[in-house]
Scaffold this motif. Sequence first.
Motif, PDB file in Angstrom:
ATOM      1  N   ARG A   1      28.078  47.027  40.443  1.00 39.40           N
ATOM      2  CA  ARG A   1      27.232  47.836  41.323  1.00 39.40           C
ATOM      3  C   ARG A   1      27.726  47.804  42.771  1.00 39.40           C
ATOM      4  O   ARG A   1      26.957  47.679  43.713  1.00 39.40           O
ATOM      5  CB  ARG A   1      25.784  47.392  41.228  1.00 39.40           C
ATOM      6  CG  ARG A   1      25.189  47.632  39.862  1.00 39.40           C
ATOM      7  CD  ARG A   1      23.709  47.293  39.832  1.00 39.40           C
ATOM      8  NE  ARG A   1      23.172  47.565  38.529  1.00 39.40           N
ATOM      9  CZ  ARG A   1      22.993  46.655  37.577  1.00 39.40           C
ATOM     10  NH1 ARG A   1      23.312  45.395  37.808  1.00 39.40           N
ATOM     11  NH2 ARG A   1      22.487  46.993  36.412  1.00 39.40           N
ATOM     12  N   GLY A   2      29.055  47.844  42.926  1.00 43.39           N
ATOM     13  CA  GLY A   2      29.655  47.906  44.244  1.00 43.39           C
ATOM     14  C   GLY A   2      29.779  46.585  44.972  1.00 43.39           C
ATOM     15  O   GLY A   2      30.238  46.553  46.106  1.00 43.39           O
ATOM     16  N   LYS A   3      29.397  45.491  44.329  1.00 43.56           N
ATOM     17  CA  LYS A   3      29.487  44.179  44.971  1.00 43.56           C
ATOM     18  C   LYS A   3      30.429  43.282  44.176  1.00 43.56           C
ATOM     19  O   LYS A   3      30.413  43.303  42.948  1.00 43.56           O
ATOM     20  CB  LYS A   3      28.104  43.519  45.038  1.00 43.56           C
ATOM     21  CG  LYS A   3      27.133  44.275  45.910  1.00 43.56           C
ATOM     22  CD  LYS A   3      25.808  43.566  45.963  1.00 43.56           C
ATOM     23  CE  LYS A   3      24.836  44.360  46.829  1.00 43.56           C
ATOM     24  NZ  LYS A   3      23.532  43.718  46.903  1.00 43.56           N
ATOM     25  N   PRO A   4      31.238  42.487  44.885  1.00 37.32           N
ATOM     26  CA  PRO A   4      32.149  41.581  44.178  1.00 37.32           C
ATOM     27  C   PRO A   4      31.368  40.562  43.353  1.00 37.32           C
ATOM     28  O   PRO A   4      30.338  40.054  43.788  1.00 37.32           O
ATOM     29  CB  PRO A   4      32.920  40.879  45.293  1.00 37.32           C
ATOM     30  CG  PRO A   4      32.528  41.517  46.568  1.00 37.32           C
ATOM     31  CD  PRO A   4      31.341  42.376  46.325  1.00 37.32           C
ATOM     32  N   MET A   5      31.879  40.300  42.157  1.00 40.59           N
ATOM     33  CA  MET A   5      31.262  39.274  41.311  1.00 40.59           C
ATOM     34  C   MET A   5      31.690  37.896  41.802  1.00 40.59           C
ATOM     35  O   MET A   5      32.626  37.763  42.590  1.00 40.59           O
ATOM     36  CB  MET A   5      31.660  39.493  39.856  1.00 40.59           C
ATOM     37  CG  MET A   5      31.024  40.739  39.258  1.00 40.59           C
ATOM     38  SD  MET A   5      31.464  41.025  37.540  1.00 40.59           S
ATOM     39  CE  MET A   5      30.694  39.628  36.735  1.00 40.59           C
ATOM     40  N   SER A   6      31.040  36.880  41.311  1.00 44.01           N
ATOM     41  CA  SER A   6      31.342  35.511  41.724  1.00 44.01           C
ATOM     42  C   SER A   6      32.681  35.046  41.155  1.00 44.01           C
ATOM     43  O   SER A   6      33.213  35.636  40.215  1.00 44.01           O
ATOM     44  CB  SER A   6      30.226  34.574  41.253  1.00 44.01           C
ATOM     45  OG  SER A   6      30.171  34.569  39.841  1.00 44.01           O
ATOM     46  N   ARG A   7      33.203  33.982  41.749  1.00 44.53           N
ATOM     47  CA  ARG A   7      34.436  33.386  41.228  1.00 44.53           C
ATOM     48  C   ARG A   7      34.197  32.992  39.779  1.00 44.53           C
ATOM     49  O   ARG A   7      33.119  32.571  39.416  1.00 44.53           O
ATOM     50  CB  ARG A   7      34.829  32.157  42.038  1.00 44.53           C
ATOM     51  CG  ARG A   7      35.267  32.511  43.447  1.00 44.53           C
ATOM     52  CD  ARG A   7      35.739  31.305  44.209  1.00 44.53           C
ATOM     53  NE  ARG A   7      37.033  30.813  43.763  1.00 44.53           N
ATOM     54  CZ  ARG A   7      38.206  31.321  44.139  1.00 44.53           C
ATOM     55  NH1 ARG A   7      38.237  32.353  44.947  1.00 44.53           N
ATOM     56  NH2 ARG A   7      39.324  30.805  43.714  1.00 44.53           N
ATOM     57  N   GLY A   8      35.238  33.111  38.981  1.00 47.11           N
ATOM     58  CA  GLY A   8      35.098  32.793  37.565  1.00 47.11           C
ATOM     59  C   GLY A   8      35.147  34.036  36.702  1.00 47.11           C
ATOM     60  O   GLY A   8      35.038  33.962  35.488  1.00 47.11           O
ATOM     61  N   TRP A   9      35.329  35.188  37.338  1.00 46.22           N
ATOM     62  CA  TRP A   9      35.461  36.458  36.631  1.00 46.22           C
ATOM     63  C   TRP A   9      36.687  37.197  37.137  1.00 46.22           C
ATOM     64  O   TRP A   9      36.954  37.199  38.330  1.00 46.22           O
ATOM     65  CB  TRP A   9      34.242  37.349  36.867  1.00 46.22           C
ATOM     66  CG  TRP A   9      33.011  36.832  36.239  1.00 46.22           C
ATOM     67  CD1 TRP A   9      32.003  36.144  36.849  1.00 46.22           C
ATOM     68  CD2 TRP A   9      32.646  36.943  34.871  1.00 46.22           C
ATOM     69  NE1 TRP A   9      31.037  35.829  35.941  1.00 46.22           N
ATOM     70  CE2 TRP A   9      31.401  36.306  34.711  1.00 46.22           C
ATOM     71  CE3 TRP A   9      33.262  37.507  33.748  1.00 46.22           C
ATOM     72  CZ2 TRP A   9      30.752  36.220  33.478  1.00 46.22           C
ATOM     73  CZ3 TRP A   9      32.611  37.426  32.534  1.00 46.22           C
ATOM     74  CH2 TRP A   9      31.371  36.790  32.412  1.00 46.22           C
ATOM     75  N   ILE A  10      37.390  37.829  36.219  1.00 45.53           N
ATOM     76  CA  ILE A  10      38.543  38.669  36.547  1.00 45.53           C
ATOM     77  C   ILE A  10      38.501  39.860  35.609  1.00 45.53           C
ATOM     78  O   ILE A  10      38.062  39.735  34.459  1.00 45.53           O
ATOM     79  CB  ILE A  10      39.860  37.895  36.363  1.00 45.53           C
ATOM     80  CG1 ILE A  10      39.997  36.834  37.451  1.00 45.53           C
ATOM     81  CG2 ILE A  10      41.072  38.815  36.357  1.00 45.53           C
ATOM     82  CD1 ILE A  10      41.257  36.030  37.374  1.00 45.53           C
ATOM     83  N   VAL A  11      38.935  41.005  36.077  1.00 44.83           N
ATOM     84  CA  VAL A  11      39.146  42.143  35.184  1.00 44.83           C
ATOM     85  C   VAL A  11      40.648  42.428  35.144  1.00 44.83           C
ATOM     86  O   VAL A  11      41.360  42.208  36.127  1.00 44.83           O
ATOM     87  CB  VAL A  11      38.368  43.416  35.598  1.00 44.83           C
ATOM     88  CG1 VAL A  11      36.877  43.230  35.385  1.00 44.83           C
ATOM     89  CG2 VAL A  11      38.683  43.836  37.003  1.00 44.83           C
TER      90      VAL A  11
END
Length: 107
Positions: A72-82
Amino acid sequence: MPYDEQLADRIRHALTGQPAVREVAMFGGLSFMVDDKLSVAADSHGRLMVRCDPDRVDELLERPGASWPEMRGKPMSRGWIVVDDSGTGSDEDLAWWIGRALDHLTA
């Protein structure tokens, strides 16, 4: 936009032999739970979403096709990568990324 069914099939194949794999509609795509823990997902943009060790994110972002995910336009927390298809084009590349997710689950 639905998830990439071909990517989901490749993930299913790569997870063959893992304990208690189940699929859950999540993040606008199809997520794969291994032993009741979220490991990877085929997202609605045709990318692989990987749950990984937060301490390895900077290193993993240097790999081809890897980027920081947003929701939703906001960076996810550390621990996720696409990872886009330039980083998951071969079965070996896909297996490598799934391996990082599985490593994190067992750490």
